[in-house]
Write a protein that holds these residues in place. Sequence first.
Motif, PDB file in Angstrom:
ATOM      1  N   THR A   1       0.856  -1.182   0.000  1.00 52.53           N
ATOM      2  CA  THR A   1       0.000   0.000   0.000  1.00 52.53           C
ATOM      3  C   THR A   1       0.890   1.229   0.000  1.00 52.53           C
ATOM      4  N   VAL A   2       0.647   2.121  -0.955  1.00 53.87           N
ATOM      5  CA  VAL A   2       1.503   3.294  -1.110  1.00 53.87           C
ATOM      6  C   VAL A   2       0.655   4.557  -0.982  1.00 53.87           C
ATOM      7  N   ARG A   3       1.064   5.451  -0.093  1.00 52.83           N
ATOM      8  CA  ARG A   3       0.407   6.751   0.074  1.00 52.83           C
ATOM      9  C   ARG A   3       1.385   7.849  -0.334  1.00 52.83           C
ATOM     10  N   VAL A   4       0.836   8.894  -0.956  1.00 56.51           N
ATOM     11  CA  VAL A   4       1.684   9.867  -1.633  1.00 56.51           C
ATOM     12  C   VAL A   4       1.355  11.309  -1.267  1.00 56.51           C
ATOM     13  N   GLY A   5       2.393  12.091  -1.010  1.00 59.15           N
ATOM     14  CA  GLY A   5       2.290  13.539  -0.979  1.00 59.15           C
ATOM     15  C   GLY A   5       1.631  14.148   0.237  1.00 59.15           C
ATOM     16  N   ILE A   6       1.201  15.389   0.072  1.00 61.98           N
ATOM     17  CA  ILE A   6       0.657  16.197   1.156  1.00 61.98           C
ATOM     18  C   ILE A   6      -0.587  15.555   1.771  1.00 61.98           C
ATOM     19  N   THR A   7      -1.436  14.993   0.945  1.00 55.24           N
ATOM     20  CA  THR A   7      -2.659  14.373   1.457  1.00 55.24           C
ATOM     21  C   THR A   7      -2.507  12.876   1.702  1.00 55.24           C
ATOM     22  N   GLN A   8      -1.324  12.324   1.407  1.00 52.16           N
ATOM     23  CA  GLN A   8      -1.106  10.881   1.501  1.00 52.16           C
ATOM     24  C   GLN A   8      -2.174  10.136   0.700  1.00 52.16           C
ATOM     25  N   TYR A   9      -2.293  10.559  -0.546  1.00 51.47           N
ATOM     26  CA  TYR A   9      -3.266   9.989  -1.477  1.00 51.47           C
ATOM     27  C   TYR A   9      -2.917   8.528  -1.782  1.00 51.47           C
ATOM     28  N   PRO A  10      -3.923   7.636  -1.855  1.00 48.08           N
ATOM     29  CA  PRO A  10      -3.663   6.226  -2.181  1.00 48.08           C
ATOM     30  C   PRO A  10      -3.230   6.080  -3.635  1.00 48.08           C
ATOM     31  N   ALA A  11      -1.939   5.812  -3.845  1.00 46.79           N
ATOM     32  CA  ALA A  11      -1.364   5.858  -5.186  1.00 46.79           C
ATOM     33  C   ALA A  11      -1.961   4.841  -6.152  1.00 46.79           C
ATOM     34  N   GLY A  12      -2.406   3.698  -5.653  1.00 45.11           N
ATOM     35  CA  GLY A  12      -2.885   2.658  -6.551  1.00 45.11           C
ATOM     36  C   GLY A  12      -4.340   2.782  -6.941  1.00 45.11           C
ATOM     37  N   LEU A  13      -5.026   3.789  -6.451  1.00 46.25           N
ATOM     38  CA  LEU A  13      -6.463   3.908  -6.699  1.00 46.25           C
ATOM     39  C   LEU A  13      -6.747   4.123  -8.185  1.00 46.25           C
ATOM     40  N   GLY A  14      -7.490   3.202  -8.770  1.00 45.84           N
ATOM     41  CA  GLY A  14      -7.881   3.319 -10.167  1.00 45.84           C
ATOM     42  C   GLY A  14      -6.779   3.043 -11.168  1.00 45.84           C
ATOM     43  N   ILE A  15      -5.635   2.531 -10.682  1.00 43.82           N
ATOM     44  CA  ILE A  15      -4.506   2.272 -11.568  1.00 43.82           C
ATOM     45  C   ILE A  15      -4.315   0.768 -11.730  1.00 43.82           C
ATOM     46  N   VAL A  16      -4.255   0.316 -12.967  1.00 46.39           N
ATOM     47  CA  VAL A  16      -4.084  -1.103 -13.253  1.00 46.39           C
ATOM     48  C   VAL A  16      -2.609  -1.473 -13.281  1.00 46.39           C
ATOM     49  N   GLU A  17      -1.789  -0.589 -13.826  1.00 47.84           N
ATOM     50  CA  GLU A  17      -0.354  -0.853 -13.903  1.00 47.84           C
ATOM     51  C   GLU A  17       0.427   0.421 -13.603  1.00 47.84           C
ATOM     52  N   ALA A  18       1.674   0.258 -13.182  1.00 47.59           N
ATOM     53  CA  ALA A  18       2.481   1.387 -12.740  1.00 47.59           C
ATOM     54  C   ALA A  18       2.677   2.433 -13.828  1.00 47.59           C
ATOM     55  N   GLY A  19       2.617   2.026 -15.074  1.00 43.21           N
ATOM     56  CA  GLY A  19       2.808   2.969 -16.174  1.00 43.21           C
ATOM     57  C   GLY A  19       1.717   4.019 -16.264  1.00 43.21           C
ATOM     58  N   GLN A  20       0.601   3.797 -15.563  1.00 41.83           N
ATOM     59  CA  GLN A  20      -0.503   4.756 -15.590  1.00 41.83           C
ATOM     60  C   GLN A  20      -0.353   5.862 -14.555  1.00 41.83           C
ATOM     61  N   LEU A  21       0.687   5.797 -13.747  1.00 38.37           N
ATOM     62  CA  LEU A  21       0.899   6.828 -12.737  1.00 38.37           C
ATOM     63  C   LEU A  21       1.087   8.194 -13.373  1.00 38.37           C
ATOM     64  N   LYS A  22       0.486   9.193 -12.747  1.00 33.54           N
ATOM     65  CA  LYS A  22       0.626  10.565 -13.234  1.00 33.54           C
ATOM     66  C   LYS A  22       1.677  11.297 -12.411  1.00 33.54           C
TER      67      LYS A  22
END
Length: 208
Positions: free
Chosen positions: A67-88
């Motif tokens: 489980t990966v949380r990101v940034g100021i809001t600790q947003y759930p990085a994997g939400l709605g993402i099928v593969e890592a290449g879809q990361l923004k």
Amino acid sequence: MLDAVLIQQCADPSLKPAIIEQFIAKAGSQDPLAITVRSGNRVVLVPKPTTPEEALALIRDNLGRNTVRVGITQYPAGLGIVEAGQLKPEMVESCENIRMGTALFAKVFRIVSKWYGNPTAKEVLPQIMDDAVLAWQTGYFEGVAVFREEDPGQEKITRPATADSKEPENGADSNEDAVSTATATDTVAPDPNKASIRIDLSGIGARP
């Protein structure tokens, strides 16, 4: 403390700045490159990224198995993402992270508030806030996966909310806040969540 101008410019308009400040203070980070990795209940120690590129590489390395949380809001990085290449890349940019995180937290808050019966009493709102923060951190509230749950009633804000905003009567002026039922995007939610509701958030963050 997070820059008030940044909150005003980037945060979801359905939440008062005081709510957002509480949310970030309790569940977020002051570092836009902050990455938290967990495996179950265990925190995985990872190197602290110093650039957006390093942050994204760290997310890609752990996405799908932790489980990966990101940034100021600790947003759930994997939400709605099928593969890592879809990361923004914008996910680790301060304004975009606040925009995404506060919009998702607003939905979580509405889910929790609906469970409480959408109360407006100031005495109850701190408990709702605490439960919403806990739901954000765990991803669950009363057995419901809050990130995938249907939004029980998305507010469309047409003007900035004020402390003395009141619930409009039937046939109220068209300049009042509009409320619409969110379109179902996930079949997890039960039918009762399809009802349109209005939530008065003005009491949160108010001093007694």
